[in-house]
Design a protein around this motif. Structure first.
Motif, mmCIF file in Angstrom:
data_model
loop_
_atom_site.group_PDB
_atom_site.id
_atom_site.type_symbol
_atom_site.label_atom_id
_atom_site.label_comp_id
_atom_site.label_asym_id
_atom_site.label_seq_id
_atom_site.Cartn_x
_atom_site.Cartn_y
_atom_site.Cartn_z
ATOM 1 N N SER A 125 15.907 6.698 5.113
ATOM 2 C CA SER A 125 16.006 7.407 3.832
ATOM 3 C C SER A 125 16.841 6.630 2.831
ATOM 4 C CB SER A 125 16.594 8.806 4.041
ATOM 5 O OG SER A 125 17.901 8.734 4.588
ATOM 6 N N VAL B 133 14.751 3.630 1.645
ATOM 7 C CA VAL B 133 13.690 4.018 0.709
ATOM 8 C C VAL B 133 14.286 4.257 -0.676
ATOM 9 C CG1 VAL B 133 12.043 5.838 0.132
ATOM 10 C CG2 VAL B 133 12.144 4.941 2.460
ATOM 11 N N GLY C 160 7.389 5.498 2.666
ATOM 12 C CA GLY C 160 8.457 6.459 2.935
ATOM 13 C C GLY C 160 9.274 6.161 4.178
ATOM 14 N N GLN D 296 8.107 5.426 7.200
ATOM 15 C CA GLN D 296 7.477 6.037 8.370
ATOM 16 C C GLN D 296 6.791 4.972 9.224
ATOM 17 O OE1 GLN D 296 7.785 9.452 8.941
ATOM 18 N NE2 GLN D 296 9.152 9.327 7.143
#
Length: 282
Positions: free
Chosen positions: A124, A127, A199, A201
């Motif tokens: 996170s 990103v 994101g 992932q």
């Protein structure tokens, strides 16, 4: 005037020289503070904007004095990249500890994985940092400077396996070393950007391994080839007037080995391979 950035080898040497329980605790505390300052900076950049945020505000948000900020970072744009120095040291350690039998390109691929793991450790945060670097030119420039440090590290490592003073016509090892180092960094950055745009992932290391396989296939067999040609020059083919054949093929079990001069015409190489396959079939 800003101080020059220390090299990875210098940082690693300093780390080894003071590798005690106390120094490890101090290093951990230093990294913790850098990350706290980075988190404060990113939050302020996201809410107030990069230009409107001051160093004093970043320090206050992290609960420290302005002078503490400048003990860890030289500027506010540097503050959102707290881990690069430590990651550079880890990458250098991978290169330094490489086994003698390992292909240098494989070593470099393992080294740059330390960079990917830095980003993957906090998806996170990575990103959000990626979003900021796309929006703020100063942060983008800082990121480019960080990437350049890794590329220099890996280029020096690959070039260290070749003696440029012994460069000969037809020996492109130094060129291949520089191009291969750039290719490794480019492959890493391509995978990283794709992962960040998604994101954060997915299994980014598996994606990186696939990209590195392409780099190895493209450059891996070329590095060292010029040196091998010099050290293991084949006996001239007397039937060809003293000149080595353009291509030769031999079968070893289920494997067909083909050796060709760099200036050999492709059609001649293919005829050699087809002939060798025909002899095995017969």
């Amino acid at each position: 005037m800003s101080q020059p950035v220390k090299s990875a080898r210098t940082l690693a040497a300093a780390s080894d020289a003071h590798d005690t329980p106390g120094s490890r605790r101090a290093a951990a505390q230093r990294l913790k503070m850098r990350r706290e300052l980075a988190a404060a900076a990113m939050e302020l950049f996201a809410t107030k904007g990069y230009e409107a945020t001051t160093v004093d505000e970043i320090a206050a948000a992290a609960g420290v004095a302005r002078r503490t900020f400048f003990r860890h970072f030289r500027s506010k744009e540097e503050a959102i990249f707290p881990d690069h120095d430590d990651t550079l040291v880890r990458a250098q350690a991978v290169l330094d500890a490489a086994p003698a039998h390992e292909h240098p390109l494989d070593t470099v691929c393992r080294g740059i994985k330390e960079v990917m793991r830095m980003y993957a450790a906090a998806p996170s945060v990575s990103v959000e940092r990626y979003r900021l670097t796309r929006e703020v030119p100063a942060l983008r420039e800082r990121e480019i400077a960080s990437v350049a440090r890794y590329e220099r590290l890996f280029t020096r490592y690959l070039l260290g396996h070749f003696d440029e003073r012994a460069h000969r016509d037809g020996d492109d090892d130094p060129l291949l070393a520089e191009v291969a180092a750039s290719a490794v960094v480019t492959a890493h950055n391509h995978v990283l950007r794709r992962w960040l745009r998604g994101g954060g992932q997915g299994d980014v290391e598996a994606q990186l391994d696939r990209a590195f396989a392409i780099v190895r296939e493209t450059f891996g067999t070329g590095i060292g080839a010029g040196r091998a040609r010099s050290e293991e020059a084949p006996e001239p083919d007397r039937a060809a007037g003293g000149k080595a054949p353009a291509a030769a093929a031999t079968a070893e079990g289920e494997v067909l080995v083909t050796v060709a001069r760099t200036d050999a015409p492709l059609d001649e190489i293919m005829r050699t391979i087809e002939s060798a396959l025909g002899r095995r079939a017969g």
